[in-house]
Design a protein around this motif. Structure first.
Motif, mmCIF file in Angstrom:
data_model
loop_
_atom_site.group_PDB
_atom_site.id
_atom_site.type_symbol
_atom_site.label_atom_id
_atom_site.label_comp_id
_atom_site.label_asym_id
_atom_site.label_seq_id
_atom_site.Cartn_x
_atom_site.Cartn_y
_atom_site.Cartn_z
ATOM 1 N N TRP A 66 18.808 63.772 119.294
ATOM 2 C CA TRP A 66 18.119 63.378 120.544
ATOM 3 C C TRP A 66 19.066 62.659 121.499
ATOM 4 O O TRP A 66 19.104 62.953 122.687
ATOM 5 C CB TRP A 66 16.924 62.477 120.220
ATOM 6 N N PHE A 67 19.840 61.729 120.912
ATOM 7 C CA PHE A 67 20.801 60.995 121.744
ATOM 8 C C PHE A 67 21.819 61.960 122.356
ATOM 9 O O PHE A 67 22.208 61.833 123.513
ATOM 10 C CB PHE A 67 21.513 59.928 120.904
ATOM 11 N N LYS A 68 22.239 62.932 121.534
ATOM 12 C CA LYS A 68 23.206 63.918 122.039
ATOM 13 C C LYS A 68 22.598 64.708 123.183
ATOM 14 O O LYS A 68 23.244 64.981 124.208
ATOM 15 C CB LYS A 68 23.619 64.872 120.908
ATOM 16 N N ALA A 69 21.345 65.095 123.028
ATOM 17 C CA ALA A 69 20.669 65.861 124.078
ATOM 18 C C ALA A 69 20.641 65.056 125.377
ATOM 19 O O ALA A 69 20.899 65.596 126.462
ATOM 20 C CB ALA A 69 19.251 66.213 123.629
ATOM 21 N N VAL A 70 20.339 63.755 125.234
ATOM 22 C CA VAL A 70 20.309 62.894 126.420
ATOM 23 C C VAL A 70 21.691 62.844 127.075
ATOM 24 O O VAL A 70 21.832 62.950 128.299
ATOM 25 C CB VAL A 70 19.835 61.467 126.051
ATOM 26 N N ALA A 71 22.735 62.722 126.241
ATOM 27 C CA ALA A 71 24.098 62.651 126.773
ATOM 28 C C ALA A 71 24.457 63.947 127.507
ATOM 29 O O ALA A 71 25.020 63.916 128.613
ATOM 30 C CB ALA A 71 25.090 62.391 125.640
ATOM 31 N N HIS A 72 24.119 65.089 126.911
ATOM 32 C CA HIS A 72 24.387 66.370 127.579
ATOM 33 C C HIS A 72 23.663 66.440 128.915
ATOM 34 O O HIS A 72 24.229 66.852 129.935
ATOM 35 C CB HIS A 72 23.945 67.546 126.689
ATOM 36 N N LEU A 73 22.405 66.024 128.902
ATOM 37 C CA LEU A 73 21.614 66.051 130.141
ATOM 38 C C LEU A 73 22.236 65.155 131.206
ATOM 39 O O LEU A 73 22.331 65.522 132.376
ATOM 40 C CB LEU A 73 20.187 65.578 129.858
ATOM 41 N N ALA A 74 22.681 63.953 130.768
ATOM 42 C CA ALA A 74 23.250 63.004 131.726
ATOM 43 C C ALA A 74 24.533 63.560 132.344
ATOM 44 O O ALA A 74 24.853 63.278 133.501
ATOM 45 C CB ALA A 74 23.525 61.671 131.042
ATOM 46 N N CYS A 75 25.288 64.332 131.571
ATOM 47 C CA CYS A 75 26.554 64.870 132.077
ATOM 48 C C CYS A 75 26.364 66.158 132.863
ATOM 49 O O CYS A 75 27.108 66.445 133.806
ATOM 50 C CB CYS A 75 27.527 65.115 130.929
ATOM 51 N N LEU A 76 25.367 66.955 132.454
ATOM 52 C CA LEU A 76 25.158 68.248 133.113
ATOM 53 C C LEU A 76 24.157 68.164 134.261
ATOM 54 O O LEU A 76 24.255 68.910 135.237
ATOM 55 C CB LEU A 76 24.653 69.277 132.089
ATOM 56 N N GLY A 77 23.206 67.237 134.127
ATOM 57 C CA GLY A 77 22.139 67.123 135.126
ATOM 58 C C GLY A 77 22.651 67.021 136.552
ATOM 59 O O GLY A 77 22.253 67.805 137.421
ATOM 60 N N PRO A 78 23.573 66.078 136.808
ATOM 61 C CA PRO A 78 24.075 65.953 138.182
ATOM 62 C C PRO A 78 24.743 67.231 138.683
ATOM 63 O O PRO A 78 24.634 67.578 139.862
ATOM 64 C CB PRO A 78 25.104 64.818 138.093
ATOM 65 N N LEU A 79 25.413 67.943 137.759
ATOM 66 C CA LEU A 79 26.054 69.203 138.165
ATOM 67 C C LEU A 79 25.001 70.244 138.539
ATOM 68 O O LEU A 79 25.163 70.995 139.503
ATOM 69 C CB LEU A 79 26.933 69.742 137.048
ATOM 70 N N ALA A 80 23.916 70.266 137.747
ATOM 71 C CA ALA A 80 22.831 71.196 138.055
ATOM 72 C C ALA A 80 22.248 70.867 139.423
ATOM 73 O O ALA A 80 21.952 71.752 140.229
ATOM 74 C CB ALA A 80 21.757 71.107 136.981
ATOM 75 N N TRP A 81 22.120 69.569 139.678
ATOM 76 C CA TRP A 81 21.586 69.124 140.970
ATOM 77 C C TRP A 81 22.510 69.558 142.111
ATOM 78 O O TRP A 81 22.065 70.048 143.152
ATOM 79 C CB TRP A 81 21.411 67.603 140.953
ATOM 80 N N LEU A 82 23.837 69.400 141.885
ATOM 81 C CA LEU A 82 24.802 69.826 142.904
ATOM 82 C C LEU A 82 24.711 71.339 143.126
ATOM 83 O O LEU A 82 24.695 71.823 144.264
ATOM 84 C CB LEU A 82 26.223 69.438 142.484
ATOM 85 N N GLY A 83 24.607 72.085 142.002
ATOM 86 C CA GLY A 83 24.486 73.539 142.097
ATOM 87 C C GLY A 83 23.239 73.945 142.869
ATOM 88 O O GLY A 83 23.278 74.842 143.713
#
Lengths: 321, 214
Positions: free
Chosen positions: B8-25
């Motif tokens: 779960w923690f890993k999933a959160v970390a992935h989201l935190a790192c990828l989320g902003p990129l998805a938002w930029l995209g």
């Protein structure tokens, strides 16, 4: 009586633009009979509301306006600003400049001048008919806009003040008031903001004493209530929110030149052949354009070479950048 | 931390790192289709700052893990996130480099050469990125085994140089007098300074315990 500051007025109470637009049509009709009094009337009746709602500035056409350009969107011109007294982020000035009290406002003309005097903003606005001047605006940071300014040639004011023959330069000083500009301390700059022009540059008809844009008074973040616009120089030469105009014999100290003289020369004419030490000036990014179309070539003197190149005849512009 | 929480923690970390990129995209997509102002008034600057500062921020966060572990041994499990953060920092840095190549140099080699010949901030940025390349390549467990822990640790100290070059790159691009890079500079300085301080302290504690035992 409770005098409310602009921030205390809920947005629901601010008249929507379409509505006050209609009111202005009425006012414009009134102005036809009431004359110039109507021009600043709204300010006098509601000085506090003034910050939120710009006043219409009736303009006449000008042959000095640049033809064939599409102006940048009003929203971009008024939310993407460098005005470090209100913070260094481009969005800071539009967020923080609301409390700047731009009325009443006085501009003191001093130095080597036959008639030192202080002009109220009303006197300055009325000195000459307001003209619309569409100019290119090129920032030293390599972005650019097209802005429909409102104002008249600075030369009109200079002639009014009758500078002495010993006056070779004009210095412009911006308001220096940390109470109204609390973000001033965020940057390591020796305030007040100071800019200057050689007398012949200041007298050039393109140099605009500017009171508005898009047919309205300047928003605070764009340098209300009065600023200079020198379209063939990088934007920082065009001092905002001016309180003092000083005629001097020697080249005055100017803010960015004092900060880093190798990067920002006194002249700072737009010049694609002289790079900023840290980035190229050959191209610029058009504000508001799509990302793949932003890059465009930068023109010598920002495209005003035909009018101004003669001012620098015989000068080495690589040395005098 | 119980192991069952790790995914779960890993999933959160992935989201935190990828989320902003998805938002930029998403914003890039919208600016190309329905809303030209989706990337703000200066889209080039928006994308450049977003990817560049994002990379630096992730790099500095990854450098926080070791000092936190030493100060609070209970949080030792954070080390399991260090590689993930470092690799994401590298990915963001790659996007930042791509932004430069596309929007500033326009894929023109003479333009890149001109920048390299005259602009220290380009060198600083390029150094910060280039130093991350061997670190990303040796981020596997196999590399640690092959290199041996000691040599691997030495190699991965390059991350300090990379982060310092990144901060320098930031200072060199802002105007004189602008203090925007100060916050992350102080943060990095504290994180780097904590390392020798904490190992000195640990050594002292070690000798004390040894002396007490003797």
């Amino acid at each position: 009586m409770l005098i409310r500051k602009p921030s205390m007025i809920p947005s629901s109470e601010i008249t929507p633009k379409e509505v006050y637009g209609n009111r202005r049509k009425f006012m414009a009709a009134a102005a036809a009979t009431a004359g110039l009094a109507a021009l600043t009337g709204e300010r006098l009746v509601h000085p506090a509301v003034e910050v939120a709602a710009a006043t219409k500035l009736p303009t006449v056409k000008s042959p000095l306006s640049t033809a064939g350009l599409t102006p940048t969107a009003y929203k971009d011109i008024t939310t993407y600003n460098n005005f470090y007294e209100f913070g260094t982020d481009k969005g800071d000035p539009s967020r923080n400049a609301g409390h700047l009290q731009t009325y009443p406002w006085n501009v003191k003309v001093e130095g080597l001048v036959a008639k030192p005097q202080t002009f109220s903003i009303d006197e300055l606005v009325k000195l000459r008919p307001q003209e619309e001047r569409v100019y290119r605006f090129r920032c030293v940071e390599a972005w650019s806009m097209v802005i429909p300014w409102v104002g008249y040639s600075l030369s009109a004011l200079i002639q009014q003040c009758q500078p002495l023959s010993s006056a070779r330069y004009v210095q412009f000083l911006t308001l220096d008031d940390p109470r109204q500009m609390p973000e001033m301390s965020q940057v390591n700059i020796n305030w007040p903001y100071s800019e200057g022009l050689r007398m012949d540059e200041a007298m050039h008809p393109l140099t605009l004493l500017t009171f508005g844009l898009y047919g309205e008074t300047l928003p605070n973040q764009d340098g209300a209530p009065v600023r200079i616009v020198v379209p063939w120089k990088y934007g920082f030469k065009s001092a905002k929110s001016i309180v003092k105009i000083r005629f001097v014999a020697k080249q005055p100290p100017t803010t960015w030149n004092e900060m880093a003289s190798n990067e920002y020369g006194f002249y700072s004419n737009v010049n694609p052949d002289v790079d900023h030490p840290r980035w190229s000036q050959k191209t610029e990014r058009a504000i508001g354009a799509p990302i793949w179309k932003q890059r465009q070539p930068t023109l010598p003197f920002n495209g005003y070479g035909d009018q101004v190149a003669s001012l620098y005849a015989g000068m080495d512009l690589k040395k005098n950048y | 931390m119980p192991n069952r929480w790790l995914p779960w923690f890993k999933a959160v970390a992935h989201l935190a790192c990828l989320g902003p990129l998805a938002w930029l995209g998403w914003r890039m997509y919208r600016s190309a289709t329905s809303d030209p102002s989706a990337l703000g008034p200066d889209p080039t600057e928006t994308v450049t700052f977003f990817t560049g500062f994002g990379a630096l921020r992730l790099l500095v966060i990854s450098l926080a893990i070791t000092p936190i572990r030493r100060l609070l041994p209970k949080l030792s499990w954070l080390v399991r996130f260090r590689r993930l953060l470092g690799l994401y920092a590298f990915a963001w840095a790659c996007l930042h480099l791509l932004t430069y190549l596309w929007l500033y140099a326009a894929w023109s080699w003479p333009a890149i050469e001109d920048d390299l010949a005259r602009r220290p901030y380009i060198w600083a940025g390029l150094t910060a990125w280039a130093l991350m390349v061997p670190l990303a390549l040796t981020s596997t467990a196999w590399s640690i085994r092959t290199l041996g822990g000691k040599r691997w640790n030495w190699l991965h100290r390059l991350v300090y140089v990379s982060a310092i070059a990144g901060v320098l790159h930031y200072w060199w691009i802002v105007k004189a007098g602008v203090l925007a890079p100060l916050q992350i500079t102080i943060l990095l300085a504290v994180l780097l300074a904590l390392r020798p301080i904490l190992s000195w302290w640990k050594r002292r504690e070690g000798t004390r315990t040894a002396a007490a035992a003797a």
